[in-house]
Design a protein around this motif. Structure first.
Motif, PDB file in Angstrom:
ATOM      1  N   LEU A   1      -1.751  -4.552   0.027  1.00 20.82           N
ATOM      2  CA  LEU A   1      -1.813  -4.265   1.453  1.00 20.82           C
ATOM      3  C   LEU A   1      -3.275  -4.271   1.883  1.00 20.82           C
ATOM      4  O   LEU A   1      -4.116  -3.664   1.223  1.00 20.82           O
ATOM      5  N   LEU A   2      -3.572  -4.991   2.931  1.00 19.57           N
ATOM      6  CA  LEU A   2      -4.916  -4.972   3.493  1.00 19.57           C
ATOM      7  C   LEU A   2      -4.984  -3.859   4.520  1.00 19.57           C
ATOM      8  O   LEU A   2      -4.166  -3.786   5.425  1.00 19.57           O
TER       9      LEU A   2
ATOM     10  N   THR B   1      -8.333  -3.750   0.058  1.00 18.06           N
ATOM     11  CA  THR B   1      -7.058  -4.180  -0.490  1.00 18.06           C
ATOM     12  C   THR B   1      -6.514  -3.086  -1.389  1.00 18.06           C
ATOM     13  O   THR B   1      -7.171  -2.690  -2.358  1.00 18.06           O
ATOM     14  N   LEU B   2      -5.358  -2.586  -1.033  1.00 21.07           N
ATOM     15  CA  LEU B   2      -4.653  -1.618  -1.864  1.00 21.07           C
ATOM     16  C   LEU B   2      -3.763  -2.436  -2.790  1.00 21.07           C
ATOM     17  O   LEU B   2      -2.893  -3.165  -2.326  1.00 21.07           O
TER      18      LEU B   2
ATOM     19  N   PHE C   1       3.540  -1.719  -2.005  1.00 18.16           N
ATOM     20  CA  PHE C   1       4.989  -1.602  -2.135  1.00 18.16           C
ATOM     21  C   PHE C   1       5.474  -2.681  -3.081  1.00 18.16           C
ATOM     22  O   PHE C   1       4.712  -3.565  -3.470  1.00 18.16           O
ATOM     23  N   ARG C   2       6.710  -2.591  -3.450  1.00 13.89           N
ATOM     24  CA  ARG C   2       7.339  -3.609  -4.295  1.00 13.89           C
ATOM     25  C   ARG C   2       8.502  -4.227  -3.536  1.00 13.89           C
ATOM     26  O   ARG C   2       9.397  -3.513  -3.090  1.00 13.89           O
TER      27      ARG C   2
ATOM     28  N   GLU D   1       3.542  -8.133   5.906  1.00 15.68           N
ATOM     29  CA  GLU D   1       2.536  -7.928   4.857  1.00 15.68           C
ATOM     30  C   GLU D   1       2.483  -9.078   3.856  1.00 15.68           C
ATOM     31  O   GLU D   1       1.431  -9.385   3.330  1.00 15.68           O
ATOM     32  N   THR D   2       3.617  -9.690   3.578  1.00 16.60           N
ATOM     33  CA  THR D   2       3.633 -10.800   2.626  1.00 16.60           C
ATOM     34  C   THR D   2       3.290 -12.135   3.276  1.00 16.60           C
ATOM     35  O   THR D   2       2.884 -13.066   2.589  1.00 16.60           O
ATOM     36  N   GLY D   3       3.493 -12.229   4.588  1.00 18.72           N
ATOM     37  CA  GLY D   3       3.288 -13.501   5.267  1.00 18.72           C
ATOM     38  C   GLY D   3       4.493 -14.422   5.149  1.00 18.72           C
ATOM     39  O   GLY D   3       4.452 -15.552   5.629  1.00 18.72           O
TER      40      GLY D   3
END
Length: 147
Positions: free
Chosen positions: A54-55, A60-61, A65-66, A99-101
């Protein structure tokens, strides 16, 4: 768009097959394992429990999440085994898509008498935009056009 629709049909067909054999009442992790087997039998590439970074404010974390599953690097799958799908579950899928795009996601709830009643399809509006941020995953999101 036609390729994504065809892939979506295959995924839903695999989920229906799992539900047909197992019915409602099991744990989400059980359905995930069964669906993985069914996708393998159908020669679909997938990843399970995909760690997604996650940005946030320039940082960047690593594992925010998964994602339960990502199929063919194109479609995000969130599995549930719940009495009812709530607005927060739908918001979860939309957030994961942003988040994934990725441009397309399915929320599949196995705790229903007929699985077709437990399938919800989501489109990431940001992925539809030409100015969309690139995917944080290792593969670019496929653009689809709104119809």
């Amino acid at each position: 768009m036609e390729a994504l629709n065809s892939l979506t049909d295959k995924i839903i067909g695999a989920a229906i097959e799992v539900h047909r054999h197992k019915g409602p009442g099991l744990l989400e992790s059980t359905y995930e394992s069964c669906l993985a087997q069914e996708l393998t039998l159908r020669n679909l590439r997938f990843e399970r429990q995909v760690a997604v970074p996650l940005l946030y404010k320039g940082l960047t974390l690593d594992v925010a999440f998964r994602a339960d599953m990502i199929i063919e690097n194109k479609i995000l799958i969130e599995l549930k085994a719940l009495e009812a799908i709530l607005p927060v579950h739908k918001a979860q899928v939309l957030s994961y898509l942003r988040e994934t795009g990725l441009s397309l996601g399915l929320l599949i709830n196995f705790h229903v008498p007929k699985l077709v009643d437990g399938v919800h399809r989501f489109i990431n509006d940001r992925a539809l935009s030409v100015n969309s941020a690139p995917s944080v995953l290792n593969n670019p999101a496929e653009s689809i056009t709104a119809t």
